[in-house]
Scaffold this active site. Structure first.
Site, PDB file in Angstrom:
ATOM      1  N   HIS A  17      -9.751 -14.520  28.035  1.00 52.86           N
ATOM      2  CA  HIS A  17      -9.015 -13.238  28.042  1.00 52.86           C
ATOM      3  C   HIS A  17      -8.366 -13.041  26.677  1.00 52.86           C
ATOM      4  O   HIS A  17      -7.379 -13.691  26.358  1.00 52.86           O
ATOM      5  CB  HIS A  17      -7.933 -13.275  29.131  1.00 52.86           C
ATOM      6  CG  HIS A  17      -7.119 -12.026  29.248  1.00 52.86           C
ATOM      7  ND1 HIS A  17      -6.797 -11.458  30.461  1.00 52.86           N
ATOM      8  CD2 HIS A  17      -6.537 -11.221  28.317  1.00 52.86           C
ATOM      9  CE1 HIS A  17      -6.068 -10.380  30.277  1.00 52.86           C
ATOM     10  NE2 HIS A  17      -5.887 -10.214  28.971  1.00 52.86           N
ATOM     11  N   HIS A  19      -7.460  -9.968  23.401  1.00 54.77           N
ATOM     12  CA  HIS A  19      -7.500  -8.608  22.836  1.00 54.77           C
ATOM     13  C   HIS A  19      -7.791  -8.746  21.353  1.00 54.77           C
ATOM     14  O   HIS A  19      -6.984  -9.334  20.621  1.00 54.77           O
ATOM     15  CB  HIS A  19      -6.156  -7.900  23.038  1.00 54.77           C
ATOM     16  CG  HIS A  19      -5.784  -7.781  24.487  1.00 54.77           C
ATOM     17  ND1 HIS A  19      -6.048  -6.660  25.244  1.00 54.77           N
ATOM     18  CD2 HIS A  19      -5.198  -8.671  25.331  1.00 54.77           C
ATOM     19  CE1 HIS A  19      -5.641  -6.860  26.491  1.00 54.77           C
ATOM     20  NE2 HIS A  19      -5.112  -8.078  26.570  1.00 54.77           N
ATOM     21  N   ARG A  21      -8.753  -5.968  19.473  1.00 51.71           N
ATOM     22  CA  ARG A  21      -8.480  -4.663  18.832  1.00 51.71           C
ATOM     23  C   ARG A  21      -9.680  -4.163  18.042  1.00 51.71           C
ATOM     24  O   ARG A  21     -10.790  -4.662  18.197  1.00 51.71           O
ATOM     25  CB  ARG A  21      -7.235  -4.746  17.920  1.00 51.71           C
ATOM     26  CG  ARG A  21      -6.010  -5.394  18.549  1.00 51.71           C
ATOM     27  CD  ARG A  21      -5.510  -4.676  19.763  1.00 51.71           C
ATOM     28  NE  ARG A  21      -4.205  -5.182  20.174  1.00 51.71           N
ATOM     29  CZ  ARG A  21      -3.761  -5.171  21.430  1.00 51.71           C
ATOM     30  NH1 ARG A  21      -4.500  -4.684  22.395  1.00 51.71           N
ATOM     31  NH2 ARG A  21      -2.573  -5.632  21.710  1.00 51.71           N
ATOM     32  N   LYS A 104     -12.387  -4.561  34.159  1.00 49.00           N
ATOM     33  CA  LYS A 104     -10.932  -4.794  34.168  1.00 49.00           C
ATOM     34  C   LYS A 104     -10.209  -3.673  34.895  1.00 49.00           C
ATOM     35  O   LYS A 104     -10.401  -2.492  34.594  1.00 49.00           O
ATOM     36  CB  LYS A 104     -10.445  -4.888  32.714  1.00 49.00           C
ATOM     37  CG  LYS A 104      -8.960  -5.129  32.548  1.00 49.00           C
ATOM     38  CD  LYS A 104      -8.610  -6.581  32.779  1.00 49.00           C
ATOM     39  CE  LYS A 104      -7.113  -6.819  32.759  1.00 49.00           C
ATOM     40  NZ  LYS A 104      -6.581  -7.088  31.444  1.00 49.00           N
ATOM     41  N   HIS A 141      -5.178  -6.935  35.949  1.00 47.60           N
ATOM     42  CA  HIS A 141      -3.800  -7.022  35.466  1.00 47.60           C
ATOM     43  C   HIS A 141      -2.946  -6.822  36.718  1.00 47.60           C
ATOM     44  O   HIS A 141      -2.705  -5.700  37.146  1.00 47.60           O
ATOM     45  CB  HIS A 141      -3.513  -5.940  34.412  1.00 47.60           C
ATOM     46  CG  HIS A 141      -2.128  -6.033  33.872  1.00 47.60           C
ATOM     47  ND1 HIS A 141      -1.838  -6.430  32.589  1.00 47.60           N
ATOM     48  CD2 HIS A 141      -0.925  -5.846  34.476  1.00 47.60           C
ATOM     49  CE1 HIS A 141      -0.529  -6.466  32.422  1.00 47.60           C
ATOM     50  NE2 HIS A 141       0.053  -6.105  33.555  1.00 47.60           N
ATOM     51  N   ASP A 249      -4.698 -14.270  26.488  1.00 51.70           N
ATOM     52  CA  ASP A 249      -4.086 -12.939  26.453  1.00 51.70           C
ATOM     53  C   ASP A 249      -3.449 -12.673  25.095  1.00 51.70           C
ATOM     54  O   ASP A 249      -2.426 -11.995  24.992  1.00 51.70           O
ATOM     55  CB  ASP A 249      -3.060 -12.736  27.570  1.00 51.70           C
ATOM     56  CG  ASP A 249      -2.714 -11.247  27.718  1.00 51.70           C
ATOM     57  OD1 ASP A 249      -3.544 -10.405  27.340  1.00 51.70           O
ATOM     58  OD2 ASP A 249      -1.598 -10.925  28.189  1.00 51.70           O
ATOM     59  N   HIS A 253      -0.135  -6.922  17.806  1.00 49.62           N
ATOM     60  CA  HIS A 253       0.386  -5.586  17.464  1.00 49.62           C
ATOM     61  C   HIS A 253       0.996  -5.714  16.079  1.00 49.62           C
ATOM     62  O   HIS A 253       1.554  -6.772  15.744  1.00 49.62           O
ATOM     63  CB  HIS A 253       1.497  -5.158  18.427  1.00 49.62           C
ATOM     64  CG  HIS A 253       1.011  -4.870  19.818  1.00 49.62           C
ATOM     65  ND1 HIS A 253       0.455  -3.657  20.180  1.00 49.62           N
ATOM     66  CD2 HIS A 253       1.005  -5.636  20.933  1.00 49.62           C
ATOM     67  CE1 HIS A 253       0.132  -3.697  21.465  1.00 49.62           C
ATOM     68  NE2 HIS A 253       0.451  -4.882  21.950  1.00 49.62           N
ATOM     69  N   ALA A 265       4.177  -4.479  24.032  1.00 52.95           N
ATOM     70  CA  ALA A 265       4.049  -5.775  24.716  1.00 52.95           C
ATOM     71  C   ALA A 265       2.798  -6.477  24.215  1.00 52.95           C
ATOM     72  O   ALA A 265       1.727  -5.873  24.153  1.00 52.95           O
ATOM     73  CB  ALA A 265       3.943  -5.560  26.218  1.00 52.95           C
TER      74      ALA A 265
HETATM   75  O1  DOR Z   1       1.385  -8.103  26.735  1.00 54.88           O
HETATM   76  C1  DOR Z   1       0.302  -7.567  26.928  1.00 54.88           C
HETATM   77  N1  DOR Z   1      -0.354  -6.962  25.926  1.00 54.88           N
HETATM   78  N2  DOR Z   1      -0.223  -7.593  28.152  1.00 54.88           N
HETATM   79  C2  DOR Z   1      -1.334  -6.910  28.451  1.00 54.88           C
HETATM   80  O2  DOR Z   1      -1.746  -6.946  29.569  1.00 54.88           O
HETATM   81  C3  DOR Z   1      -2.001  -6.072  27.426  1.00 54.88           C
HETATM   82  C4  DOR Z   1      -1.689  -6.530  26.076  1.00 54.88           C
HETATM   83  C5  DOR Z   1      -2.065  -5.536  25.004  1.00 54.88           C
HETATM   84  O3  DOR Z   1      -3.190  -5.040  25.026  1.00 54.88           O
HETATM   85  O4  DOR Z   1      -1.240  -5.279  24.128  1.00 54.88           O
HETATM   86 ZN    ZN Z   2      -4.476  -8.888  28.301  1.00 55.78          ZN
END
Ligand code: DOR
Ligand code: ZN
Length: 336
Positions: A17, A19, A21, A104, A141, A249, A253, A265
């Site tokens: 899992h 991200h 981007r 998802k 989620h 996860d 950012h 988040a």
């Molecule tokens: O903290 C998180 N950030 N939880 C998520 O489920 C998504 C992720 C995000 O894509 O920024």
């Molecule tokens: Zn995630």
């Protein structure tokens, strides 16, 4: 507990899992994933979302392109798509043919880019039954967005059990599990229900987020919770139960997006994850438990062949960089 030797070789891990981007952030984050992992299941909450065949194929190409200039070229992105209300069976079939292994489910408003998410499982009945037939994993989620923030996972569980009841053959992963209630649901649930565990939910609590002033770099969804919840996660990992496997996860950012009111988040944990897990398992478990958790159980759940290559990890002072581009990683500046 027996110490690990100063140099260990283990089967190359999978991150089930992540991200990655798009654009400039992807160019930095994909090579970092490739450094540690042989494969990673890439989340589809991009903008626009990965919710059709064409986008899935072009996103996969973009990831492969980002890796191609770097030394760790063997990395394979495993692809997922984002479920949307009234999604049709034929769309799921096309995504499956394009290589998607998971769909998802983001409850509407639960996290980053989920404004177009799902209000009730009944909106995606056709897609869920197609996924069940095709063997595509449902990745959830699992939070009820309008509940109290510490109870969102617990309050989502009735919805999860409705899905299980209606689709007994569907494989389901409760992602980034964060509570004792969630852990208990997975342990007592059917064999085709599993969960990913992040390194941050395993190691930190609300104290690390708001106990000594706010630390936005420890802010993610679902939020890290109480010591009791962390203990349940730790016990699940150390029990060696194959329903629990690693998914970082990791969710980068830019610093500017995190350091503001209503900040985003997400914890960019990939650069620190493996060294942190090695030291957690050295203190609390064993090399075999480590390898099962990061390199075996995820692949088995997804019915993927185990990786053949290995990674060698050497005991040395490892300083987590302060920044990648304008992204502050988990444990930035710490020696692990
Ligand atoms: O903290 C998180 N950030 N939880 C998520 O489920 C998504 C992720 C995000 O894509 O920024
Ligand atoms: Zn995630």
């Amino acid at each position: 507990m027996k110490s690990f030797s100063d140099k260990i070789s283990i089967r190359k891990p999978d991150d089930m899992h992540v991200h990655l981007r798009q654009g400039e952030i992807l160019k930095v984050c994909a090579p970092e994933s490739a450094k540690w992992f042989e494969r990673a299941l890439v989340m589809p909450n991009t903008n626009p979302p990965i919710n059709n065949r064409e986008r899935l194929i072009s996103y996969k190409k973009e990831i492969e392109e980002a890796i191609s200039y770097h030394e760790n070229k063997t990395f394979t992105p495993l692809m997922s798509f984002k479920l949307y209300p009234e999604m049709k069976e034929e769309d799921v079939i096309k995504l499956s043919e394009a290589g998607a292994i998971a769909g998802k489910l983001y409850p509407e408003g639960s996290t980053t880019n989920s404004e177009d998410g799902i209000k009730s499982w009944e909106q995606i009945k056709e897609a869920l039954s197609a996924m069940s037939k095709l063997g595509i994993v449902l990745s959830i989620h699992g939070e009820k967005p309008d509940s109290f923030v510490l109870e969102r996972e617990k309050d989502y569980l009735p919805e999860l059990f409705k899905i299980i009841e209606h689709y007994p053959d569907l494989k389901i992963v409760l992602e980034h599990i964060s509570s004792a209630d969630g852990i208990n649901a997975v342990i007592t649930g059917p064999a085709n229900l599993g969960a990913t565990i992040t390194v941050h939910h395993l190691l930190i609590t609300l104290d690390d987020l708001i106990g000594q002033g706010i630390d936005p770099h420890n802010f993610c969804k679902p939020v890290v919770k109480t010591p009791k919840d962390r203990e349940a996660i730790k016990n699940a990992v150390l029990s060696g139960n194959r329903k629990f496997f690693f998914g970082s996860d990791s969710a980068p950012h830019l610093e500017s997006a995190k350091l503001k009111a209503g900040g985003s988040a997400g914890i960019f944990s990939v650069p620190a994850a493996i060294p942190l897990l090695v030291s957690f398992f050295e203190k609390n478990g064993s090399q075999e438990l480590l390898e099962n958790f990061i390199s075996k159980y995820g692949a088995e759940f997804y019915k993927l062949p185990l990786n053949k290559s290995s990674i060698t990890l050497e005991r040395k002072e490892n300083k987590i960089p302060g920044k990648f581009l304008d992204i502050i990683p988990f444990m930035a500046g710490f020696f692990i």
